[in-house]
Motif scaffolding. Structure first.
Motif, PDB file in Angstrom:
ATOM      1  N   GLY A   1      -8.715  -1.483   1.999  1.00  0.00           N
ATOM      2  CA  GLY A   1     -10.231  -2.292   2.329  1.00  0.00           C
ATOM      3  C   GLY A   1      -9.763  -3.601   2.662  1.00  0.00           C
ATOM      4  N   VAL A   2      -8.724  -4.198   2.455  1.00  0.00           N
ATOM      5  CA  VAL A   2      -8.478  -5.693   3.126  1.00  0.00           C
ATOM      6  C   VAL A   2      -7.961  -5.867   4.250  1.00  0.00           C
ATOM      7  CG1 VAL A   2      -9.016  -6.447   0.708  1.00  0.00           C
ATOM      8  CG2 VAL A   2      -6.644  -5.995   1.518  1.00  0.00           C
ATOM      9  N   LEU A   3      -7.081  -4.756   4.610  1.00  0.00           N
ATOM     10  CA  LEU A   3      -6.406  -4.714   5.915  1.00  0.00           C
ATOM     11  C   LEU A   3      -7.062  -4.977   7.103  1.00  0.00           C
ATOM     12  CD1 LEU A   3      -3.417  -1.988   5.323  1.00  0.00           C
ATOM     13  CD2 LEU A   3      -3.190  -4.463   5.816  1.00  0.00           C
TER      14      LEU A   3
ATOM     15  N   LEU B   1      -4.948   2.859   9.244  1.00  0.00           N
ATOM     16  CA  LEU B   1      -5.285   4.163   9.609  1.00  0.00           C
ATOM     17  C   LEU B   1      -4.013   4.894   9.210  1.00  0.00           C
ATOM     18  CD1 LEU B   1      -6.459   3.853  13.330  1.00  0.00           C
ATOM     19  CD2 LEU B   1      -7.379   5.198  11.576  1.00  0.00           C
ATOM     20  N   LEU B   2      -2.889   4.158   9.034  1.00  0.00           N
ATOM     21  CA  LEU B   2      -1.613   4.870   8.676  1.00  0.00           C
ATOM     22  C   LEU B   2      -1.724   4.991   7.052  1.00  0.00           C
ATOM     23  CD1 LEU B   2       0.980   3.144  10.770  1.00  0.00           C
ATOM     24  CD2 LEU B   2       0.346   5.656  11.107  1.00  0.00           C
ATOM     25  N   LEU B   3      -2.198   3.949   6.521  1.00  0.00           N
ATOM     26  CA  LEU B   3      -2.109   4.021   5.041  1.00  0.00           C
ATOM     27  C   LEU B   3      -3.524   5.289   4.437  1.00  0.00           C
ATOM     28  CD1 LEU B   3      -1.774   0.432   3.732  1.00  0.00           C
ATOM     29  CD2 LEU B   3      -0.302   2.378   3.252  1.00  0.00           C
TER      30      LEU B   3
ATOM     31  N   GLY C   1       0.841  -1.290  -0.129  1.00  0.00           N
ATOM     32  CA  GLY C   1      -0.076  -0.090   0.056  1.00  0.00           C
ATOM     33  C   GLY C   1       0.966   1.167  -0.087  1.00  0.00           C
ATOM     34  N   ASP C   2       1.881   1.182   0.746  1.00  0.00           N
ATOM     35  CA  ASP C   2       2.699   2.351   0.852  1.00  0.00           C
ATOM     36  C   ASP C   2       3.530   2.901  -0.603  1.00  0.00           C
ATOM     37  OD1 ASP C   2       4.095   4.340   2.529  1.00  0.00           O
ATOM     38  OD2 ASP C   2       5.989   3.201   2.207  1.00  0.00           O
ATOM     39  N   VAL C   3       3.949   1.413  -1.085  1.00  0.00           N
ATOM     40  CA  VAL C   3       4.475   1.748  -2.701  1.00  0.00           C
ATOM     41  C   VAL C   3       3.596   2.351  -3.374  1.00  0.00           C
ATOM     42  CG1 VAL C   3       5.306   0.217  -4.611  1.00  0.00           C
ATOM     43  CG2 VAL C   3       6.083  -0.098  -2.022  1.00  0.00           C
ATOM     44  N   PHE C   4       2.214   1.832  -3.509  1.00  0.00           N
ATOM     45  CA  PHE C   4       1.165   2.050  -4.405  1.00  0.00           C
ATOM     46  C   PHE C   4       1.083   3.709  -4.270  1.00  0.00           C
ATOM     47  CE2 PHE C   4      -0.484  -2.163  -4.781  1.00  0.00           C
ATOM     48  CZ  PHE C   4      -0.150  -2.470  -6.152  1.00  0.00           C
ATOM     49  N   ILE C   5       0.870   4.093  -2.845  1.00  0.00           N
ATOM     50  CA  ILE C   5       0.813   5.628  -2.584  1.00  0.00           C
ATOM     51  C   ILE C   5       1.900   6.462  -3.093  1.00  0.00           C
ATOM     52  CG2 ILE C   5       0.577   7.058  -0.987  1.00  0.00           C
ATOM     53  CD1 ILE C   5      -1.131   5.148   0.772  1.00  0.00           C
ATOM     54  N   SER C   6       3.419   5.930  -2.949  1.00  0.00           N
ATOM     55  CA  SER C   6       4.431   6.486  -3.466  1.00  0.00           C
ATOM     56  C   SER C   6       4.128   6.734  -5.028  1.00  0.00           C
ATOM     57  CB  SER C   6       5.729   5.986  -3.007  1.00  0.00           C
ATOM     58  OG  SER C   6       5.798   5.966  -1.679  1.00  0.00           O
ATOM     59  N   ALA C   7       3.727   5.745  -5.790  1.00  0.00           N
ATOM     60  CA  ALA C   7       3.636   5.723  -7.123  1.00  0.00           C
ATOM     61  C   ALA C   7       2.340   6.183  -7.770  1.00  0.00           C
ATOM     62  CB  ALA C   7       3.845   4.187  -7.583  1.00  0.00           C
TER      63      ALA C   7
ATOM     64  N   ALA D   1      -4.021   1.401  -3.652  1.00  0.00           N
ATOM     65  CA  ALA D   1      -3.900   1.544  -2.485  1.00  0.00           C
ATOM     66  C   ALA D   1      -5.128   1.454  -1.605  1.00  0.00           C
ATOM     67  CB  ALA D   1      -2.966   2.977  -2.192  1.00  0.00           C
ATOM     68  N   ARG D   2      -6.290   1.845  -2.124  1.00  0.00           N
ATOM     69  CA  ARG D   2      -7.355   1.805  -1.584  1.00  0.00           C
ATOM     70  C   ARG D   2      -7.796   0.482  -1.449  1.00  0.00           C
ATOM     71  NH1 ARG D   2      -8.189   6.620  -4.959  1.00  0.00           N
ATOM     72  NH2 ARG D   2      -8.317   8.648  -3.396  1.00  0.00           N
TER      73      ARG D   2
END
Length: 173
Positions: A28-30, A37-39, A11-17, A23-24
């Motif tokens: 949704g599955v975490l 919360l952090l993502l 998720g962090d990598v997707f947000i960076s990209a 990322a959403r």
């Protein structure tokens, strides 16, 4: 079957990209609330909603209080909102949690210098440099804060140390 830690990292990598849709999906599955919360906080910051981001980070700190990266990003959100006192506190927390994780010490010291607190900036950079001994920008800012605080021997020592680095010698001199 992917562990929560790995999903969080993806998720962090997707947000960076800037791949916010993926990322959403991960959010949704975490199952791990702190990771979610952090993502969500990082996503809100990345998509231009620092107010929501800061609120989500504050909620996440109940579950993971010593996360240096999250505290740093919450500091960014606070700065974007113009809440410089809150950002100072968050950068200080990030520095305390892990001085090597990011440049929170440098950002904090520059905020302190801008507020006319060279002694505080000197102390902040002293802590930062204990874990990041050869960081040239921190050494330069340390010298500046020392000189502004009237601690000339420390300032000259830092400039001499910086002058030994070929790429920074001209700036030091």
């Amino acid at each position: 079957a992917i562990p929560a830690e790995a999903l969080f990292a993806f998720g962090d990598v997707f947000i960076s990209a800037e791949d916010y849709d993926h990322a959403r999906e991960i959010i949704g599955v975490l199952d791990e609330e702190a990771f979610s919360l952090l993502l969500r906080a990082r996503l809100a910051l990345a998509t231009g909603d620092p107010k929501t981001s800061l609120a989500l980070y504050e909620e996440a700190f109940r579950l993971w209080p010593a996360n240096s990266g999250a505290r740093y990003l919450a500091g960014v959100a606070a700065m974007k909102l113009g809440d410089f006192e809150r950002s100072l506190s968050l950068y200080q927390d990030a520095l305390r949690a892990d001085a090597q994780a990011n440049d929170a010490g440098i950002v904090l010291a520059r905020l302190q210098l801008a507020q006319g607190q060279p002694g505080a900036a000197f102390d902040t950079l002293d802590v930062f440099l204990r874990k990041n001994e050869d960081h040239p920008q921190a050494i330069r800012d340390f010298a500046t804060s020392a000189m502004r605080a009237g601690l000339f021997a420390y300032g000259e020592g830092a400039r001499a140390r910086l002058a030994s680095d070929v790429q920074w010698a001209g700036i030091a001199l």
